[in-house]
Design an enzyme around this catalytic site. Structure first.
Site, PDB file in Angstrom:
ATOM      1  N   ASP A  75     -30.411   5.007 -21.010  1.00 50.32           N
ATOM      2  CA  ASP A  75     -31.471   5.077 -20.105  1.00 50.32           C
ATOM      3  C   ASP A  75     -30.839   4.400 -18.719  1.00 50.32           C
ATOM      4  O   ASP A  75     -30.641   3.230 -18.827  1.00 50.32           O
ATOM      5  CB  ASP A  75     -32.739   4.246 -20.507  1.00 50.32           C
ATOM      6  CG  ASP A  75     -33.792   4.454 -19.475  1.00 50.32           C
ATOM      7  OD1 ASP A  75     -33.447   4.704 -18.166  1.00 50.32           O
ATOM      8  OD2 ASP A  75     -34.970   4.025 -19.703  1.00 50.32           O
ATOM      9  N   LYS A 117     -35.988   5.121  -8.743  1.00 49.28           N
ATOM     10  CA  LYS A 117     -35.444   3.840  -8.741  1.00 49.28           C
ATOM     11  C   LYS A 117     -34.234   3.956  -7.831  1.00 49.28           C
ATOM     12  O   LYS A 117     -34.385   3.333  -6.693  1.00 49.28           O
ATOM     13  CB  LYS A 117     -34.788   3.188 -10.023  1.00 49.28           C
ATOM     14  CG  LYS A 117     -35.893   2.466 -10.700  1.00 49.28           C
ATOM     15  CD  LYS A 117     -37.127   3.201 -11.329  1.00 49.28           C
ATOM     16  CE  LYS A 117     -38.200   2.519 -11.860  1.00 49.28           C
ATOM     17  NZ  LYS A 117     -38.434   2.803 -13.330  1.00 49.28           N
ATOM     18  N   TRP A 161     -38.884  -0.830 -21.808  1.00 50.95           N
ATOM     19  CA  TRP A 161     -38.604   0.593 -21.675  1.00 50.95           C
ATOM     20  C   TRP A 161     -37.771   0.944 -23.077  1.00 50.95           C
ATOM     21  O   TRP A 161     -38.139   2.079 -23.713  1.00 50.95           O
ATOM     22  CB  TRP A 161     -37.647   0.869 -20.579  1.00 50.95           C
ATOM     23  CG  TRP A 161     -38.411   0.615 -19.254  1.00 50.95           C
ATOM     24  CD1 TRP A 161     -38.360  -0.197 -18.384  1.00 50.95           C
ATOM     25  CD2 TRP A 161     -39.976   1.300 -19.173  1.00 50.95           C
ATOM     26  NE1 TRP A 161     -39.461   0.090 -17.283  1.00 50.95           N
ATOM     27  CE2 TRP A 161     -40.184   0.945 -17.796  1.00 50.95           C
ATOM     28  CE3 TRP A 161     -40.364   2.356 -19.557  1.00 50.95           C
ATOM     29  CZ2 TRP A 161     -41.193   1.347 -17.055  1.00 50.95           C
ATOM     30  CZ3 TRP A 161     -41.652   2.777 -19.199  1.00 50.95           C
ATOM     31  CH2 TRP A 161     -41.984   2.278 -17.653  1.00 50.95           C
TER      32      TRP A 161
HETATM   33  C1  LIG Z   1     -39.159   2.976 -14.720  1.00 62.06           C
HETATM   34  C2  LIG Z   1     -38.437   3.056 -15.715  1.00 62.06           C
HETATM   35  C3  LIG Z   1     -38.755   3.889 -16.862  1.00 62.06           C
HETATM   36  C4  LIG Z   1     -39.965   4.843 -16.993  1.00 62.06           C
HETATM   37  O1  LIG Z   1     -39.699   5.687 -15.753  1.00 62.06           O
HETATM   38  P1  LIG Z   1     -40.999   6.773 -15.438  1.00 62.06           P
HETATM   39  O2  LIG Z   1     -40.276   7.894 -14.865  1.00 62.06           O
HETATM   40  O3  LIG Z   1     -42.214   6.286 -14.759  1.00 62.06           O
HETATM   41  O4  LIG Z   1     -41.435   7.530 -16.974  1.00 62.06           O
HETATM   42  C5  LIG Z   1     -37.968   4.180 -17.967  1.00 62.06           C
HETATM   43  N1  LIG Z   1     -36.777   3.429 -18.077  1.00 62.06           N
HETATM   44  C6  LIG Z   1     -36.607   2.317 -17.139  1.00 62.06           C
HETATM   45  C7  LIG Z   1     -35.353   1.709 -17.283  1.00 62.06           C
HETATM   46  C8  LIG Z   1     -37.081   2.181 -16.024  1.00 62.06           C
HETATM   47  O5  LIG Z   1     -36.910   1.408 -15.034  1.00 62.06           O
END
Ligand SMILES: *Cc1c(COP(=O)(O)O)cnc(C)c1O
Length: 361
Positions: free
Chosen positions: A173, A197, A102
């Site tokens: 993030d 998540k 990511w």
């Molecule tokens: C799942 C995830 C993403 C991507 O998320 P989307 O909403 O599908 O774009 C980005 N960063 C992390 C750490 C993730 O776990």
């Protein structure tokens, strides 16, 4: 009602209480005669839902007045573009820590727009640890340090102690660990999280940002990609993902009832310890991540044999333990144990792990 134990990395399990509440509200939300999905986003009822969700998040994170909260669409992935677009002028740089795929994707998108650098990376070692960060080594024209606080795929994290110690403007993030343990979000320039998540369903991404980091003149960026648009219109410039925000609000209320982020942290540490102790004390399962880097929310492990891993996943499913297969890029197993997964669920997984080892060790 038969529910499975869902260890999915995302979209992931939600508290049953939240689903039941949503079910009660489904056809007729609090006497409005309609569901939340059918309401105008300009109605008083809906505005209260969004305001309450925002207020709950602000209070759970103890956010100060310098930080705004936005509910956006496009997933966490769109933030990979919006962040450099809004935080960097034409010649500014930023420093990225590549701790997983990511973070790598975030760097790739930023590099399309600006001359950003890689400050540290653990890619050569299969992202099996969180890279050491030296803020002193950031490029002189670097405006922010980008980190992915929890690497969902690899099961590593930047602990709160180390994140809070970063003495620079940090962009984080936090998709897979927001509200899982106590981070000082007020110390961050920007934090964002796709909801699916640890916050609710997919369809909404929470962005928490310090307004004074925005470098562009109003009207110079594409309207929908300009944070100012959403700040000024309180995330209602266009139709927000109303139902997703409503469910996030219910999840946030649930976190408050559970005792807030500190209580979540204690529970998550207990859950993670149960799993890591089982792995470390076993002759079959392995997790090579250094202790301080181990994720509290995504616990990865392997048996060392692809066939046994597949047997493990198959046997788990027969016991109602689902979505335990590791990400396709790493293989093995991954138990995602976000806030909504309770200790009993983790205990059931641990019992199964021990039984499987007795039969196959
Ligand atoms: C799942 C995830 C993403 C991507 O998320 P989307 O909403 O599908 O774009 C980005 N960063 C992390 C750490 C993730 O776990």
């Amino acid at each position: 009602m038969e529910r499975v134990l869902n260890f999915s990395a995302g979209p992931s399990t939600l508290p049953v209480e939240v689903l039941e509440k949503a079910s009660d509200d489904m056809v007729n939300y609090r006497g409005s005669g309609m569901s939340v999905m059918e309401m105008s986003h300009r109605s008083a009822e809906y505005e209260a839902i969004q305001e309450d969700a925002k207020a709950s998040l602000r209070s759970l994170l103890s956010l100060d007045d310098d930080h705004d909260v936005l509910f956006l669409q496009g997933g966490a992935s769109l933030q990979f573009t919006m962040i450099p677009m809004n935080l960097l002028s034409k010649d500014d740089s930023a420093s990225y820590v590549i701790s997983g795929s990511w973070a790598k994707k975030a760097h790739k998108e930023a590099a399309l727009l600006r001359p950003v650098e890689i400050l540290a990376s653990s890619e050569d070692d299969g992202f099996s640890y969180f890279p050491k960060i030296s803020v002193d080594e950031m490029a002189k024209d670097s405006k922010y340090l980008y980190v992915c606080a929890n690497n969902t795929i690899y099961g590593t994290r930047l602990s709160p102690e180390r994140m809070n110690a970063l003495d620079t403007t940090v962009v984080a993030d936090m998709s897979s660990n927001i509200l899982s343990e106590v981070y000082d979000v007020n110390k961050l320039g920007l934090a964002f999280a796709g909801a699916q998540k640890n916050l609710g369903p997919s369809g909404v991404t929470v962005v928490i940002l310090k307004k004074d980091l925005l470098v562009n003149e109003k009207g110079t960026l594409p309207t929908m990609l300009d944070y100012r648009t959403h700040i000024e219109k309180d995330s209602k410039f266009n139709t927000p993902p109303c139902y997703s925000i409503y469910i996030c609000g219910l999840v946030l209320d649930w976190v408050k009832r559970m005792g807030g982020v500190e209580a979540m942290e204690a529970r998550n540490k207990e859950k993670a310890k149960l799993l890591y102790d089982t792995i470390d004390n076993s002759g079959l399962y392995k997790n090579v991540i250094p202790e301080e880097d181990r994720s509290l929310t995504n616990v990865v492990f392997v048996t060392g044999s692809k066939e046994l891993d597949a047997e493990f996943v198959k046997g788990a499913k027969e016991k109602g333990i689902v979505n335990i297969k590791g990400h396709r890029s790493v293989g093995g197993m991954r138990a995602s144990i976000y806030n909504a997964m309770d200790i009993e669920g983790v205990e059931a997984l641990v019992d199964y792990m021990k039984e499987f080892e007795r039969n196959n060790g």
